[in-house]
Each structure stands twice: as C-alpha cells, then as structure tokens.
Write a protein that holds these residues in place. Structure first.
Motif, short mmCIF file in Angstrom:
data_model
loop_
_atom_site.label_atom_id
_atom_site.label_comp_id
_atom_site.label_asym_id
_atom_site.label_seq_id
_atom_site.Cartn_x
_atom_site.Cartn_y
_atom_site.Cartn_z
N ALA A 1 0.84 -1.20 0.00
CA ALA A 1 0.00 0.00 0.00
C ALA A 1 0.87 1.25 0.00
N THR A 2 0.27 2.38 -0.33
CA THR A 2 0.98 3.65 -0.34
C THR A 2 0.23 4.65 0.55
N PRO A 3 0.91 5.68 1.02
CA PRO A 3 0.24 6.65 1.89
C PRO A 3 -0.78 7.50 1.13
N ILE A 4 -1.87 7.82 1.80
CA ILE A 4 -2.85 8.78 1.28
C ILE A 4 -2.35 10.17 1.61
N LEU A 5 -2.34 11.06 0.58
CA LEU A 5 -1.75 12.39 0.73
C LEU A 5 -2.75 13.47 0.34
N PRO A 6 -2.58 14.68 0.87
CA PRO A 6 -3.43 15.79 0.44
C PRO A 6 -3.38 15.96 -1.07
N GLY A 7 -4.54 16.19 -1.66
CA GLY A 7 -4.63 16.30 -3.11
C GLY A 7 -5.08 15.03 -3.78
N HIS A 8 -5.06 13.91 -3.08
CA HIS A 8 -5.56 12.67 -3.66
C HIS A 8 -7.08 12.71 -3.79
N THR A 9 -7.57 12.18 -4.87
CA THR A 9 -9.01 12.05 -5.09
C THR A 9 -9.31 10.58 -5.39
N PHE A 10 -10.37 10.07 -4.78
CA PHE A 10 -10.73 8.66 -4.91
C PHE A 10 -12.23 8.50 -5.09
N SER A 11 -12.62 7.37 -5.67
CA SER A 11 -14.01 6.93 -5.54
C SER A 11 -14.13 6.13 -4.25
N ASP A 12 -15.29 6.21 -3.62
CA ASP A 12 -15.62 5.44 -2.41
C ASP A 12 -16.88 4.68 -2.76
N GLU A 13 -16.75 3.40 -3.13
CA GLU A 13 -17.87 2.69 -3.75
C GLU A 13 -17.99 1.22 -3.29
N PRO A 14 -18.37 1.00 -2.04
CA PRO A 14 -18.62 -0.38 -1.63
C PRO A 14 -19.88 -0.93 -2.30
N GLY A 15 -19.97 -2.24 -2.37
CA GLY A 15 -21.15 -2.85 -2.98
C GLY A 15 -21.38 -4.26 -2.48
N VAL A 16 -22.60 -4.72 -2.63
CA VAL A 16 -22.99 -6.10 -2.33
C VAL A 16 -23.71 -6.64 -3.55
N TYR A 17 -23.28 -7.81 -4.04
CA TYR A 17 -23.81 -8.37 -5.28
C TYR A 17 -24.16 -9.85 -5.06
N ILE A 18 -25.43 -10.14 -4.96
CA ILE A 18 -25.90 -11.52 -4.77
C ILE A 18 -26.54 -11.95 -6.08
N GLU A 19 -25.88 -12.81 -6.80
CA GLU A 19 -26.29 -13.17 -8.16
C GLU A 19 -27.71 -13.68 -8.20
N ARG A 20 -28.41 -13.23 -9.24
CA ARG A 20 -29.80 -13.59 -9.54
C ARG A 20 -30.78 -13.10 -8.47
N LYS A 21 -30.30 -12.20 -7.59
CA LYS A 21 -31.19 -11.66 -6.56
C LYS A 21 -31.15 -10.14 -6.49
N VAL A 22 -30.02 -9.58 -6.08
CA VAL A 22 -29.98 -8.14 -5.85
C VAL A 22 -28.54 -7.64 -5.93
N GLY A 23 -28.38 -6.39 -6.36
CA GLY A 23 -27.09 -5.72 -6.33
C GLY A 23 -27.27 -4.30 -5.82
N VAL A 24 -26.39 -3.89 -4.93
CA VAL A 24 -26.43 -2.54 -4.36
C VAL A 24 -25.02 -1.97 -4.39
N ARG A 25 -24.86 -0.78 -4.98
CA ARG A 25 -23.58 -0.06 -4.92
C ARG A 25 -23.90 1.41 -4.70
N LEU A 26 -23.13 2.05 -3.85
CA LEU A 26 -23.22 3.49 -3.62
C LEU A 26 -21.83 4.09 -3.83
N GLU A 27 -21.75 5.13 -4.63
CA GLU A 27 -20.44 5.70 -4.97
C GLU A 27 -20.49 7.22 -4.99
N ASP A 28 -19.60 7.81 -4.22
CA ASP A 28 -19.28 9.23 -4.32
C ASP A 28 -17.77 9.35 -4.34
N CYS A 29 -17.26 10.29 -5.10
CA CYS A 29 -15.82 10.54 -5.08
C CYS A 29 -15.48 11.51 -3.97
#
Length: 450
Positions: free
Chosen positions: A395-423
């Motif tokens: 891993a590398t250090p997180i530094l000021p000026g870094h921009t990332f997506s934050d997008e956890p998700g749960v994916y249960i095949e043939r049933k449901v998928g949920v993802r929420l993402e903000d940068c």
C-alpha cells in the motif's frame, strides 16, 4: 388506368400515398409511445426537457496555460533530481495533463508522435525549467504545428527513418541516459528507444513522477467537484421522472439526456434494474422495473477533460423493496461512511478498503463485496492510486490532493445488487476526506433520497 368511375393515379403517386400513410403512423406511434422519443428529439432539447437542471458548471474555467507550464516545470525539476534525461509521452491523458493534447487531438497510429520534456538549468540563476520537444512524422509536421502547444523544437522523421534514432540524435541523449516513458505509451515506443539507446535505462516513471499527476491542485479539485455535483443532480432529476414499468433502455436514455442538460460531455450511465445489478459491470437485459426492484445508475461525465463517477441504487415512491434488500442498502451506506472516515492524510490506501469490508463482513456480506473499494479519478475515470485490500507493504500513503471513488457494494447473483459511490478529496488539514458531491448534499440519505 383505374376502374370506371375512379380517378386515375400514376404509379409514383400511388406509392407515395402509401409511404405518407406509413410515415403518419410512425409519427403517431412515436408521439404516443415514450420508448421511441423520435419526435420529441426533433421538438425539444435536453435543456427544455430538464428545466430544473441549469448549466451547473458554466462558471468553472478550464485549466489555464500557466498551470500547464507550472506542471511541466515541476516535472523537469523531478527529472533533474532523479538524474533523468527525459520524460516521453504519446497523446493520452498524461499528455493532456502536461501538454493539453490527448487522443482526441491526435489519434494514435503506427507512426509515433511523441512529446518530450528535458530539464534545462539556467546558468545565471540555477533555475530548472522544462524544455519541450515534439517528435513528429515529417509529412505530418504541418498538422503537428496546429496542436495547442508551442514547443522549443519540432523533431521530424521521414518515412525511411528510425524515429527513435532520430529522436535520440536530436536530443543528444547520452548513451547511458535514464529516460522515463509514460505508462500510457505503447510498448513499441519503449522498445524503439531501447534499441536506439542500447545502454540507456528506459523505464516507466517512478512514484516521484507519478505523484505529480495523482495529487490534484485547487483548480483541478474545483473542476472535479462540479463535475461530480452535476452528475448527481442529473441522477436526481432522472429519479423524479422514472416510473414503475419503464425499461432499462428508457431510463438509460433519460439519464443521458439529463447529463447533457446539466452540461457534461462524453457522459453515460450504466443502468441496471433488479437482479441485473448483481453484475457490477453488467450490460442489462432491458428488463422492466418492478415494484420490488432497486434501480442502479453508475454515471460518468466529463468537464474540461476531468471525469465524474457517481453511483446510486435507488427506489421509486411506488416501490415496495423487500426488507432484506433494504437492509443490504443500509449496510452498504454505512460501509461507504466508514470508508470515507478512513480516507485520511497519512493512512495507507489499504485502510479504507479494510474498514468497509469489515463492516460488510460483520453483517454477513463479506463474500458479496467482490471488487476494490475505490480508484483514483481525474483525467481518467480510473487512475492511480487505488483503494484496495493489499498487504500494507504494497500500500501507499494517502496524501493531500488525492481524489478517490468510495464505492462499496454487495452483489448476490440472480437476486440483488447494491452499490453506492461518491468521489472524495483529501485536503490539507482535514481529518478525513470530503465528498466531491458535498456541494449538492453529498451521499445518499435513503433509497428514496439519492
């Protein structure tokens, strides 16, 4: 001739009458069928269809030429400090960053067009500045001179020449030089340089060089924030206009028009209903939206070359989402918040992924969170650094000026998928990252309030 008592109709006009009837039926069908929209597209624009979506980013300027020059000078100083002779890039997002030239300006072919930065040290002051050259095919030199860049030199190579030998001779690179070839460049560029300079060290740029582009300036952050805000506003405007029974293709077209109305370029949206969202990058089946379904929108758009990336998994007022699926939504929402709190200056890039994954594991969904937590974002939708669960030694250090997506998700095949993402953006002096969508409310509040 017609039958007795009828007016004779010539053959061309008889067929024209039939075609007029067909066209009339098509127009009536289009007006009465929301899925077709052909007549609407002739009589309305995205702006008139979405009066609640102003040109959100009209006041945000592009990156000025002075900032591009400063970037090149920073690069030259890093090259000098590293003892490197040159940095070389093809038209790409990296070339857009330093030279304002991307593949949109110059499409790649088998004939290399290269941008070269070499450090120049002033004898009088010792200041280090960037010396910029363009290697161009000779027959394309006139076109290369139309690019939005004024280099110190145009190095031209004829069809019978080895372009890399011409480049090394023109620059006077020492035989044992170190030269960095941008990671976006094609392999034959690095191979050609190595053949032309067999004793040189031809390498991809080290972290000291990569970090320049990874850490965003205030000007870049302003563009990224507005692009992400505009994307979220477009998703919300789409949400208001949706209905139970509409198809994925209808919703995808609707959100595309919303993204255009809000002023974003090259915009689009992955649109998945119900169990289709269980495939994180699925293409959908054009299924209809049922009352029991979530609708997932994963949207991107571009502003002044910089990208947005926002995902919402949402429900309509008439939806009747099963309690088990609502519970998943809230667990993903909590995981996103925990990850944001872990995206802090000095933390390792693995820590936010661990925080989100630990919460979902405690809730029993560990096996269904199947991708990394996030990626860097800027002139590419996906770029380094990445938030993923690697060993801390990787891993590398997180530094000021870094921009990332934050997008956890749960994916249960043939049933449901949920993802929420903000940068998010990491800023100086902040305890943790801030959502780039904060200006319009930030993260979703519920499936009904995206």
């Amino acid at each position: 001739m017609g039958q007795p008592g009828q007016v004779a109709v010539s053959q061309p006009w008889k067929y024209a009458r039939y075609w007029l009837l067909v066209i009339g039926l098509l127009c009536f069908s289009t007006l009465s069928t929301p899925r077709l929209g052909f007549v609407r597209s002739l009589t309305s624009s995205p702006e008139s269809e979405f009066p609640d979506l102003p040109q959100h980013c009209a006041a945000i300027p592009p990156i000025p030429a002075s900032a591009l020059e400063a970037r090149r000078n920073t690069l030259a100083k890093r090259l000098h400090d590293l003892g490197a002779a040159a940095y070389i890039a093809e038209p790409s997002s990296s070339a857009a960053y330093y030279f304002n030239v991307s593949e949109e300006h110059w499409h790649l072919s088998e004939r290399p067009l290269l941008f070269i930065v070499t450090p120049s040290v002033s004898d009088a002051t010792g200041d280090i500045t960037a010396n910029v050259s363009i290697l161009t095919p000779k027959f394309e030199a006139a076109r290369a001179k139309l690019l939005p860049l004024s280099p110190s030199a145009y190095i031209q190579w004829a069809e019978e020449d080895d372009p890399f030998a011409v480049l090394s001779a023109a620059l006077g690179l020492p035989t044992n030089a170190t030269a960095y070839v941008d990671a976006n460049a094609r392999l034959f560029v690095a191979d050609g340089l190595q053949r032309a300079l067999p004793h040189a060290r031809i390498r991809t740029p080290p972290p000291q060089i990569v970090e320049i582009r990874e850490r965003k300036t205030d000007e870049e952050i302003a563009i990224l924030a507005c692009a992400n805000e505009a994307t979220l506003l477009a998703i919300r405007a789409t949400h208001k206009r949706m209905r139970i029974g509409m198809r994925e293709s209808e919703a995808r077209d609707l959100v595309a028009r919303a993204l255009a109305a809000v002023g974003l370029q090259r915009a689009g949206c992955l649109t998945l209903f119900g169990e289709n969202a269980a495939l994180p990058h699925g293409s959908g089946t054009d299924r209809a939206l049922h009352k029991e379904d979530f609708a997932l929108f994963d949207c991107t758009g571009q502003l002044h070359g910089y990208w947005s990336d926002v995902t919402r998994t949402l429900a309509l007022p008439a939806s009747r989402i099963p309690d088990a699926h609502l519970a998943i939504w809230h667990h993903v929402h909590a995981a996103q918040a925990l990850a944001r709190a872990a995206i802090a200056p000095g933390a390792l890039t693995s820590h936010p992924d661990t925080a989100a994954r630990a919460h979902l594991a405690q809730a029993g969904y560990a096996q269904y969170f199947t991708h990394r937590l996030g990626h860097g974002i800027g002139l590419n939708v996906h770029e380094s650094p990445y938030l993923r669960g690697v060993p801390e030694t990787q891993a590398t250090p997180i530094l000021p000026g870094h921009t990332f997506s934050d997008e956890p998700g749960v994916y249960i095949e043939r049933k449901v998928g949920v993802r929420l993402e903000d940068c998010v953006v990491v800023q100086h002096g902040a305890a943790h990252a801030t959502f780039l969508t904060a200006g319009v409310g930030g993260a979703a509040r519920s499936p009904w309030e995206p």
